[in-house]
Design a protein around this motif. Structure first.
Motif, PDB file in Angstrom:
ATOM      1  N   SER A   1       0.861  -1.182   0.000  1.00  0.00           N
ATOM      2  CA  SER A   1       0.000   0.000   0.000  1.00  0.00           C
ATOM      3  C   SER A   1       0.894   1.227   0.000  1.00  0.00           C
ATOM      4  O   SER A   1       1.371   1.660   1.054  1.00  0.00           O
TER       5      SER A   1
ATOM      6  N   TRP B   1       4.240   1.276   2.006  1.00  0.00           N
ATOM      7  CA  TRP B   1       4.117   0.411   3.178  1.00  0.00           C
ATOM      8  C   TRP B   1       3.462  -0.906   2.799  1.00  0.00           C
ATOM      9  O   TRP B   1       2.717  -1.005   1.822  1.00  0.00           O
TER      10      TRP B   1
ATOM     11  N   ARG C   1       0.844  -3.660   4.247  1.00  0.00           N
ATOM     12  CA  ARG C   1      -0.199  -3.868   5.250  1.00  0.00           C
ATOM     13  C   ARG C   1      -0.580  -5.338   5.295  1.00  0.00           C
ATOM     14  O   ARG C   1      -0.492  -6.048   4.293  1.00  0.00           O
TER      15      ARG C   1
ATOM     16  N   ASP D   1      -3.445  -6.314  10.491  1.00  0.00           N
ATOM     17  CA  ASP D   1      -3.274  -4.992  11.088  1.00  0.00           C
ATOM     18  C   ASP D   1      -4.584  -4.414  11.599  1.00  0.00           C
ATOM     19  O   ASP D   1      -4.596  -3.316  12.165  1.00  0.00           O
TER      20      ASP D   1
END
Length: 327
Positions: free
Chosen positions: A64, A67, A69, A117
């Motif tokens: 994403s 990053w 996730r 997450d």
């Protein structure tokens, strides 16, 4: 409801993860669907750990932006959309160890619980089932960290229940509901009773068994004693019988220590605290130090729950009276 069903009802309403233990074919899944429906803890989503990948539980890695996730699998999407429900983990004792490790964030005794997450909504309950490793397909004992996070409840429906349900149909369940503010009203009595026992036997606060099979069931730790305090408060609020309380107690700390605790609590023979507060002159010195500790703690817990100036002054008169009697 039979005692095990009542224990499950309390775990669900107190929001503590639990695992139902029985031989195969005892109707664990059907019972759980019925009771969560009665408690309006839907949707009911099943996650089979025995045919899952750790990423199914810990979250799938997705890029994403800059990053990465961890995203939950789609099977639990309904829980996030409804912001409540029940996540059912089945076949725990046939699950790969990697999946059991990934599920540790799901079975944490207190929210927040996580999948990937994402934080599970606080009103999502966690239920599980397991067969004894000796009869499970490729069975294994639960790892100690997994076992110590859940309440262990034996599931033994009676023949009469099966006969009645088969011939007359299975009636809708109507489990008793916890009253409002049950935790605020019953937390202190449950905590004082438990703390009193641990104060007398501090070596029972944390006693992880040496054998692998015993570590895979209930055993006493700071975590499991805290779980018991919450369940004890709920049991007191509902006024359940000693058989249900014993299932919950043994399900948290193991049957051996549970029997010791139950015997100690029965022999404690505490006075009527409110009678002492009404008339401190009626105070008599308990015979044992643990009884004195429990009585004084109970006095101030009762006063704190209903604090007025006369009750506050009575509390100190009780302390003075006990001192005069040699406490």
């Amino acid at each position: 409801m039979n005692p095990s069903a009542q224990a499950v009802n309390i775990c669900l309403q107190a929001n503590l993860p639990f695992v139902l233990w029985s031989d195969p074919g005892k109707g664990k899944d059907g019972f759980l669907k019925a009771i969560v429906t009665a408690l309006d803890l839907l949707p009911y989503c099943t996650l089979s750990l025995n045919d899952s990948d750790p990423a199914d539980i810990g979250g799938l890695c997705i890029l994403s932006g800059e990053w990465v996730r961890r995203v939950p699998v789609g099977i639990v999407r309904e829980l996030f959309e409804a912001k409540k429900g029940t996540l059912y983990l089945e076949e725990l004792t046939t699950s790969p160890l990697s999946c059991m490790a990934a599920a540790l964030k799901i079975t944490h005794p207190e929210p927040p619980r996580r999948i990937g997450d994402q934080v599970l909504p606080e009103e999502v309950r966690i239920a599980a089932s397991a067969n004894d490793p000796g009869v499970a397909a490729s069975g294994r004992d639960l790892p100690a960290p997994s076992a110590n996070r859940v309440v262990h409840i034996p599931w033994e429906p009676t023949p009469d229940e099966w006969i009645s349900g088969t011939l007359q149909g299975w009636p809708a369940m109507h489990p008793p509901q916890l009253p409002e503010q049950w935790w605020e009203n019953f937390r202190m009595p449950a905590a004082l009773e438990t703390v009193g026992f641990v104060k007398c036997q501090p070596h029972k606060l944390h006693a992880m068994p040496q054998s692998e099979d015993q570590r895979g069931r209930a055993w006493p730790s700071q975590r499991s004693w805290t779980m018991w305090i919450r369940l004890s408060a709920a049991a007191k609020a509902l006024g359940v019988g000693p058989d249900v309380s014993m299932i919950l107690l043994a399900g948290c700390i193991g049957s051996g220590v549970a029997l010791e605790f139950a015997t100690w609590a029965r022999d404690l023979d505490l006075p009527d605290i409110e009678e002492w507060i009404k008339d401190p002159k009626k105070v008599k010195l308990p015979k044992r130090a643990d009884q004195v500790f429990a009585a004084v703690s109970g006095v101030f817990a009762a006063i704190a729950a209903n604090l007025t100036e006369p009750r506050w002054l009575a509390g100190w008169q009780i302390v003075l009276r006990l001192h005069e009697l040699g406490a």
